[in-house]
Motif scaffolding. Structure first.
Motif, PDB file in Angstrom:
ATOM      1  N   SER A   1      -5.989  -1.470   5.030  1.00 26.33           N
ATOM      2  CA  SER A   1      -7.356  -1.130   5.458  1.00 26.33           C
ATOM      3  C   SER A   1      -8.349  -1.153   4.302  1.00 26.33           C
ATOM      4  CB  SER A   1      -7.360   0.249   6.131  1.00 26.33           C
ATOM      5  OG  SER A   1      -6.890   1.222   5.219  1.00 26.33           O
TER       6      SER A   1
ATOM      7  N   SER B   1       0.867  -1.184   0.000  1.00 25.82           N
ATOM      8  CA  SER B   1       0.000   0.000   0.000  1.00 25.82           C
ATOM      9  C   SER B   1       0.900   1.229   0.000  1.00 25.82           C
ATOM     10  CB  SER B   1      -0.878   0.023   1.253  1.00 25.82           C
ATOM     11  OG  SER B   1      -0.082   0.360   2.376  1.00 25.82           O
TER      12      SER B   1
ATOM     13  N   ASN C   1      -7.058  -9.008   8.035  1.00 20.53           N
ATOM     14  CA  ASN C   1      -7.058  -7.760   8.799  1.00 20.53           C
ATOM     15  C   ASN C   1      -7.657  -8.043  10.171  1.00 20.53           C
ATOM     16  OD1 ASN C   1      -7.650  -5.002   9.746  1.00 20.53           O
ATOM     17  ND2 ASN C   1      -7.131  -4.438   7.634  1.00 20.53           N
TER      18      ASN C   1
ATOM     19  N   THR D   1      -2.130   6.033  -7.217  1.00 17.93           N
ATOM     20  CA  THR D   1      -0.862   6.657  -7.586  1.00 17.93           C
ATOM     21  C   THR D   1       0.238   5.611  -7.726  1.00 17.93           C
ATOM     22  OG1 THR D   1      -0.762   7.238  -5.240  1.00 17.93           O
ATOM     23  CG2 THR D   1      -1.233   9.010  -6.756  1.00 17.93           C
TER      24      THR D   1
END
Ligand code: FAD
Length: 342
Positions: free
Chosen positions: A290, A257, A309, A275
């Motif tokens: 997340s 991430s 998670n 991005t």
């Protein structure tokens, strides 16, 4: 009849055809070009026009035939020594020459380094609009290209139209559109354009090409079938070794991430998301991520998403095929063991 509207309609009607720029380096095509032919075919069918390839380079005729196999019916070929290497000036001249002569209605390019550079320069030269990094393309009832892309940091999806200018231009990132079928049929019409640009008119000279030393260790997450991605929940750079072990068992690669990249735990080339890179693996395992929208836009089209998670309310579970609520430091080694034993 409103004379202004009539003049505009006449101006727009002069443009016909959906064109895809076939990006290549030294005659090697870039996969996103074929992906664009896939979506281009659907747009051309809706508009009732031909799907065409735009091929620029030196000794690149074979790419026209390859484009036919992916659905193009016609290819506009500009083939001359001056186009051996990509240089903005010469490629812009070639594109603008083709646009002025043949007036395509829609032009699609890959949102790669080359495509972004070329599309921007061409759109400026021919005074039309350009929508970058589209994630969805469609046609409305008035022949407008509806170009959907994330806006405001990925918090909304905006649909943009260029209803007063032609051609309508868009770039699309690699892996966003599905790869079309390779039909094996290389039949189509090649339109050879005798066009060149005098070397003296080009300010950029290619003196030598030095391959990136990093490319030996370069990992192409965009083309990987199996990705094990880590986020802030991985806690430290050394913990990515655990993810690498799992990836190795799957013959996959490790992604990350943006938080993990910003923290310096992983290089930027591994970043998945708005991005970073758009990925479409067979299996994407998100560990301690997340599921922010900017991450999801880069991986939500994976065939299978497995999320690990410890927060059961994490948004990543909304796009997960399988969700594991728990501590990744326990679960990842267990998964690796299980797969090793298969
Ligand atoms: P966090 O949101 O902090 O999530 C960490 C998760 O780990 C939490 O859900 C937590 O429950 C879990 N966790 C913690 N410990 C454990 C454990 N032991 N076991 C299991 N789970 C655990 N982000 C991208 O990823 N890619 C992009 O390309 C990108 N582009 C952006 C562009 C813009 C313009 C903006 C504004 C933001 C962009 N972001 C991007 C950032 C994005 O908004 C999020 O901040 C980022 O994705 C969060 O990263 P994360 O999920 O790793 O971290």
């Amino acid at each position: 009849i409103d004379p202004e509207a009539a003049a505009l309609a006449e101006k727009l009607a002069a443009y016909r055809g959906v064109w895809v720029f076939i990006e290549q380096t030294e005659g090697e095509p870039v996969r996103v070009s074929w992906e664009l032919l896939g979506v281009g075919k659907e747009l051309a069918a809706k508009l009732g026009v031909e799907l065409c390839a735009m091929v620029i380079g030196e000794n690149v005729e074979h790419l026209c035939r390859e484009a036919f196999a992916y659905g193009a019916r016609k290819a506009y070929l500009v083939d001359a020594p001056v186009f051996k290497h990509y240089r903005t000036e010469s490629y812009v001249e070639a594109c603008c020459h083709l646009i002025a002569k043949y007036k395509p209605e829609v032009i699609l390019m890959g949102a790669t380094g080359m495509g972004r550079d070329l599309a921007g320069a061409v759109a400026t030269r021919v005074s039309t609009g350009l929508t970058a990094d589209c994630t969805g393309l469609d046609i409305d009832g008035k022949r407008n290209l509806m170009q959907t892309r994330p806006a405001f940091g990925g918090n909304i999806m905006a649909t943009i139209m260029c209803d007063k200018f032609r051609p309508q231009m868009a770039t699309v990132r690699p892996n966003v559109m599905p790869m079309p079928e390779h039909t094996g049929s290389t039949a189509g019409e090649i339109v050879r354009e005798e066009f060149s640009v005098p070397e003296a008119n080009i300010f950029t000279k290619v003196i030598e090409i030095i391959r990136d030393a990093k490319s030996k260790s370069h990992v192409d997450i965009a083309g990987a079938d199996f990705i094990v991605s880590g986020g802030r929940g991985v806690m430290a750079p050394e913990n990515f070794a655990m993810l690498q072990e799992l990836a190795d068992e799957l013959c996959g690669v490790v992604g990350a991430s943006r938080s993990a990249v910003d923290a310096g735990w992983m290089p930027q080339e591994r970043q998945v998301g708005q991005t970073g890179k758009t990925v479409r693996p067979k299996i994407y395992i998100a560990c301690g991520i997340s599921g922010a929208i900017q991450h999801l836009v880069g991986m939500q089209d994976s065939d299978v998403v497995i999320a690990i998670n410890r927060d059961r309310n994490a948004p990543i579970f909304e796009v997960a095929t399988y969700g594991i609520v728990g501590d990744l430091f326990q679960i990842v080694p267990m998964l690796t063991e299980q797969i090793r034993d298969l």
